[in-house]
Design a protein around this motif. Structure first.
Motif, PDB file in Angstrom:
ATOM      1  N   THR A 146       6.999 -10.340  -1.118  1.00  0.00           N
ATOM      2  CA  THR A 146       8.206 -10.572  -0.309  1.00  0.00           C
ATOM      3  C   THR A 146       7.847 -10.314   1.160  1.00  0.00           C
ATOM      4  N   PHE A 147       7.328  -9.097   1.584  1.00  0.00           N
ATOM      5  CA  PHE A 147       7.076  -8.422   2.749  1.00  0.00           C
ATOM      6  C   PHE A 147       6.064  -7.464   2.873  1.00  0.00           C
ATOM      7  N   VAL A 148       5.420  -7.125   4.055  1.00  0.00           N
ATOM      8  CA  VAL A 148       4.379  -6.272   4.030  1.00  0.00           C
ATOM      9  C   VAL A 148       4.755  -5.583   5.517  1.00  0.00           C
ATOM     10  N   LYS A 149       4.200  -4.342   5.456  1.00  0.00           N
ATOM     11  CA  LYS A 149       4.406  -3.665   6.974  1.00  0.00           C
ATOM     12  C   LYS A 149       3.436  -2.408   6.990  1.00  0.00           C
ATOM     13  N   TYR A 150       2.747  -2.529   8.223  1.00  0.00           N
ATOM     14  CA  TYR A 150       1.821  -1.274   8.298  1.00  0.00           C
ATOM     15  C   TYR A 150       2.700  -0.174   8.927  1.00  0.00           C
ATOM     16  N   SER A 151       1.978   1.108   8.333  1.00  0.00           N
ATOM     17  CA  SER A 151       2.503   2.277   8.718  1.00  0.00           C
ATOM     18  C   SER A 151       1.926   2.521  10.128  1.00  0.00           C
ATOM     19  N   PRO A 152       2.818   3.501  10.713  1.00  0.00           N
ATOM     20  CA  PRO A 152       2.639   4.105  12.147  1.00  0.00           C
ATOM     21  C   PRO A 152       1.145   4.250  12.347  1.00  0.00           C
ATOM     22  N   ASN A 153       0.590   4.997  11.630  1.00  0.00           N
ATOM     23  CA  ASN A 153      -0.693   5.591  11.606  1.00  0.00           C
ATOM     24  C   ASN A 153      -1.810   4.323  11.220  1.00  0.00           C
ATOM     25  N   GLY A 154      -1.321   3.452  10.666  1.00  0.00           N
ATOM     26  CA  GLY A 154      -2.312   2.171  10.358  1.00  0.00           C
ATOM     27  C   GLY A 154      -3.151   2.421   9.196  1.00  0.00           C
ATOM     28  N   LYS A 155      -2.913   3.672   8.220  1.00  0.00           N
ATOM     29  CA  LYS A 155      -3.531   3.959   7.011  1.00  0.00           C
ATOM     30  C   LYS A 155      -3.055   3.276   5.769  1.00  0.00           C
ATOM     31  N   TYR A 156      -1.524   2.868   5.932  1.00  0.00           N
ATOM     32  CA  TYR A 156      -1.090   2.475   4.676  1.00  0.00           C
ATOM     33  C   TYR A 156      -0.475   1.015   5.020  1.00  0.00           C
ATOM     34  N   ILE A 157      -0.183   0.324   3.843  1.00  0.00           N
ATOM     35  CA  ILE A 157       0.742  -0.890   4.118  1.00  0.00           C
ATOM     36  C   ILE A 157       1.733  -0.837   3.090  1.00  0.00           C
ATOM     37  N   LEU A 158       3.041  -1.042   3.437  1.00  0.00           N
ATOM     38  CA  LEU A 158       4.191  -1.177   2.620  1.00  0.00           C
ATOM     39  C   LEU A 158       4.316  -2.716   2.030  1.00  0.00           C
ATOM     40  N   SER A 159       4.648  -2.601   0.838  1.00  0.00           N
ATOM     41  CA  SER A 159       4.973  -3.970   0.579  1.00  0.00           C
ATOM     42  C   SER A 159       5.924  -4.074  -0.598  1.00  0.00           C
ATOM     43  N   GLY A 160       6.772  -5.237  -0.527  1.00  0.00           N
ATOM     44  CA  GLY A 160       7.988  -5.616  -1.547  1.00  0.00           C
ATOM     45  C   GLY A 160       7.561  -6.801  -2.331  1.00  0.00           C
ATOM     46  N   MET A 161       7.831  -6.740  -3.344  1.00  0.00           N
ATOM     47  CA  MET A 161       7.585  -7.803  -4.476  1.00  0.00           C
ATOM     48  C   MET A 161       8.694  -8.217  -5.279  1.00  0.00           C
ATOM     49  N   LEU A 162       8.641  -9.504  -5.806  1.00  0.00           N
ATOM     50  CA  LEU A 162       9.622  -9.944  -6.714  1.00  0.00           C
ATOM     51  C   LEU A 162       9.814  -9.322  -8.023  1.00  0.00           C
TER      52      LEU A 162
END
Length: 217
Positions: A146-162
Motif C-alpha cells: 500500500t505504501f513505500v518510503k525511503y529512510s532519511p539516510n537512504g539505507k532502508y525502505i519502509l513498506s505497508g502491506m494489506l
C-alpha cells in the motif's frame, strides 16, 4: 500550484475528480514570480497553476518531488511510473513498473533512485538516470503493497502491506532483507497498513492503519 498566491483559507481548483496525493516542492520557485503586494480588496487568493503534467491513462495515486526539486515522479493506476521535468511538464521517462495499480512512489535522499509499490505485491527500485530496475522486493505470500518510503539516510525502505504488517527493508546489500512489525497493536489483524513515516533525523518510524478497524496507530 504557486502557493505564494494562496492564503491559509484559499483553495486551488483545477481537478475534476478526487485528489489522492499532494507533494510540496523542496526548491522549485516560479521563474516569473508575482509581486508580494496584494490588492487591498483581496481577502483570499487562489494558487496559480504553473505546470500541468499529462500522460497517464488512468488516475494518479502518488506523486513526489525529487530532493533537488527539478523532477517529479508519479505512480498511476495505469500500472506505470512516470518521471517529469518540473520546468516544462514534459515526461522524461515512463517505467512499465508493475502488473497492477501503482500505489506509492518515493525518491531516495540524493534523487538517484525511485522506489515504487503496487497491488501486485512488488516493491521495485529504479535508477533515475537509466530507468533500469535495480531491485525487486516482495514479502512472503506476496501481499499487496500500500505504501513505500525511503529512510532519511537512504539505507532502508519502509513498506505497508494489506497483510497488516509494516516492513523495514535494508536495501544496501545485494539482496534486500526485512524485519516486520504487526500493525495491529497486539489486538489481532485490523487490516492493511495504509501509511507510515520516518523521523526527520533518524530511522525510527511510526505507522497508522485505516483499513479494517480504522483509526488505530
Amino acid at each position: 500550484w504557486d502557493v505564494t498566491r494562496s492564503s491559509s483559507s484559499s483553495s486551488n481548483p483545477g481537478h475534476s475528480a478526487s485528489i489522492l496525493d499532494s507533494a510540496p516542492s523542496p526548491t522549485f520557485t516560479n521563474p516569473n514570480p508575482i509581486p508580494t503586494e496584494t490588492p487591498s480588496h483581496s481577502h483570499t487568493t487562489q494558487g496559480e497553476t504553473l505546470v500541468e503534467f499529462k500522460g497517464h491513462s488512468n488516475f494518479c495515486f502518488s506523486v513526489k518531488f525529487s530532493p533537488q526539486g527539478n523532477l517529479l515522479v508519479s505512480g498511476s493506476f495505469d500500472e506505470t511510473v512516470k518521471i517529469w521535468d518540473v520546468r516544462n511538464g514534459e515526461c522524461v521517462a515512463t517505467l512499465p513498473a508493475h502488473s497492477d495499480p501503482v500505489t506509492c512512489v518515493d525518491f531516495n535522499r540524493d534523487g538517484t533512485c525511485i522506489v515504487s509499490s503496487s497491488h501486485d505485491g512488488l516493491i521495485r527500485i529504479w535508477d533515475v538516470a537509466t530507468g533500469e530496475c535495480l531491485k525487486t522486493i516482495y514479502a512472503e505470500g506476496n501481499p499487496p503493497v500500500t505504501f513505500v518510503k525511503y529512510s532519511p539516510n537512504g539505507k532502508y525502505i519502509l513498506s505497508g502491506m494489506l497483510d497488516g504488517k509494516l516492513r523495514l527493508w535494508n536495501v544496501m546489500g545485494k539482496f534486500a532483507s526485512s524485519s516486520s512489525q504487526d500493525g495491529s497493536s497486539g489486538n489481532g489483524s485490523v487490516g492493511g497498513v495504509s501509511t507510515g513515516s520516518f523521523g526527520l533525523k533518524s530511522d525510527r518510524f511510526g505507522v497508522s492503519t485505516t483499513q479494517g478497524r480504522g483509526g488505530q496507530c
